[in-house]
Design a protein around this motif. Structure first.
Motif: not given
Length: 411
Positions: A394-410
């Motif tokens: 679950n934490l892996q998913a939190a970090f992975s989706t967070g990284a994707a959202a941050g990277r692509w939104s920027a």
């Protein structure tokens, strides 16, 4: 420079803010609580089991309802990349039983401190005690966040990373669901996952605190086997908990919601075949032939389970061992291989480690985490319909989706 607002300062939100800033955005992180990462501090019993060394296809399998959605984000930031990222932040990792990955220090606080340090390094503006109330839009795009104070915080993109509805004392009170629904997203009904189970049998209270290792636990719905797991479980004053119970709890919760009769069968001696177990029982019976049954099982069972096992096998505790019939002995063996507990309900959602359900994944781009309903709105972490079994997933998913959202939104 893009202005990016991240709502929620848990692991997904912090990772989104870091990645957004690293990719050139001016990032503001809004957190309703007086500090970041309160729930992160509770994970892994305060030790922070932040990922697992399993290969990505195996990790995907640990998400019963949402694995396929995570392929892109996990490929972009897999467990190896996450461990390397933590290493760069000064958090050395170690691997334990079941492939679970923890910081070498055994301190979740060290993981949080490292993330906070990185937030500062990349220039993220952190605003604590700042509960968000709504997402507002202009010209069909997300345009910012309205705070509970009425303040309007404008942005080019917004990332919702408010978590689920479990452990509300940490700030995860389900606020994000209402915000997502208000802008048009549909929600998969939420229910507790990774949660202890309450039982009808009252004898569990007498077994409170007893931990069983190396047992096999089978989940039954209306008498049919659904799933079984091998490992460790714990008796509590209300029922059962422990790793294998938590891992079975998601399906148990679903069947309870459907109105099924839900039971747990505990094989107390899974390493022995029925024939080997019978030989073991006969050996003990021979050794304690002059004693009462309740005094003859101490080498086979924990003391707290002797009475419940005899009761379920319809055996009189005071019966002399030498007078036990073959049929009675077989009932005992059957019970040792399948001690039944009737599940009445899960513990409350507030006590669940993870919330199942959430924002419908069909309405989110799996690569970028952007909303398909409102451009400029992104999601990260548990607010989405994403939940896994226990083990760091679950934490892996939190970090992975967070990284994707941050990277692509920027971008």
């Amino acid at each position: 420079m893009k202005r990016l607002i991240v709502v929620g300062g848990g692991p997904a939100g912090m990772m989104a803010a870091i990645n957004g800033a690293e990719n050139g955005a001016a990032v503001t992180l809004l957190e309703k609580m007086p500090q970041l990462g309160k729930k992160l501090l509770l994970t892994g019993k305060g030790r922070c089991n932040f990922t697992n060394v399993a290969e990505v296809p195996e990790i995907i399998k640990q998400f019963p309802a949402s694995g396929a959605f995570l392929y892109s984000s996990l490929r972009a930031l897999d467990n190896k990349a996450l461990m390397a990222f933590m290493g760069e932040l000064g958090v050395a990792a170690k691997v334990e039983r079941g492939g679970r990955v923890f910081p070498e220090s055994d301190r979740a606080a060290d993981v949080l401190a490292a993330l906070q340090k990185r937030l500062k390094q990349v220039g993220v503006q952190v605003r604590l005690n700042s509960p968000a109330q709504a997402i507002f839009s202009e010209n069909g795009r997300a345009a910012g966040v309205k705070l509970a104070t009425g303040e309007m915080c404008r942005a080019d993109v917004v990332i919702l990373a408010t978590g689920g509805a479990s452990y509300p004392g940490t700030g995860s009170t389900g606020d994000g669901y209402a915000m997502a629904a208000k802008v048009g997203h549909s929600l998969v009904p939420i229910f507790p996952s990774l949660v202890p189970l309450e039982t009808e049998e009252t004898w569990v209270k007498g077994a409170q605190g007893l931990s069983l290792r190396n047992v096999r636990l089978t989940l039954l719905a209306d008498g049919k086997k659904v799933q079984d797991l091998f490992g460790e479980m714990l008796f509590t004053h209300f029922g059962v908990s422990g790793p294998i119970v938590l891992s079975l709890s998601r399906k148990a919760a679903q069947f309870l919601l459907d109105g099924s009769m839900v039971e747990l069968g505990i094989n107390l001696k899974p390493a022995l075949t029925p024939e080997q177990l019978e030989a073991r029982v006969l050996r003990d019976f021979h050794k304690f032939s002059r004693q009462q049954l309740k005094n003859a099982l101490g080498e086979l069972l924990p003391q707290k389970l002797i009475a419940p096992v005899l009761d379920q096998a319809f055996l009189t505790p005071d019966k002399p061992v030498h007078s036990v019939t073959q049929a009675e002995r077989r009932r005992l063996i059957e019970t040792l291989r399948g001690l039944i507990l009737t599940v009445t309900k899960t513990r409350p959602l507030a006590e669940a480690i993870v919330t199942a359900g959430g924002v419908n994944l069909k309405e989110i781009n799996p690569k970028t985490m952007e909303s398909k309903i409102l451009p400029g709105l992104y999601f990260a972490g548990e607010i989405m319909d994403i939940d896994a079994f226990t083990g760091g997933y679950n934490l892996q998913a939190a970090f992975s989706t967070g990284a994707a959202a941050g990277r692509w939104s920027a971008v």
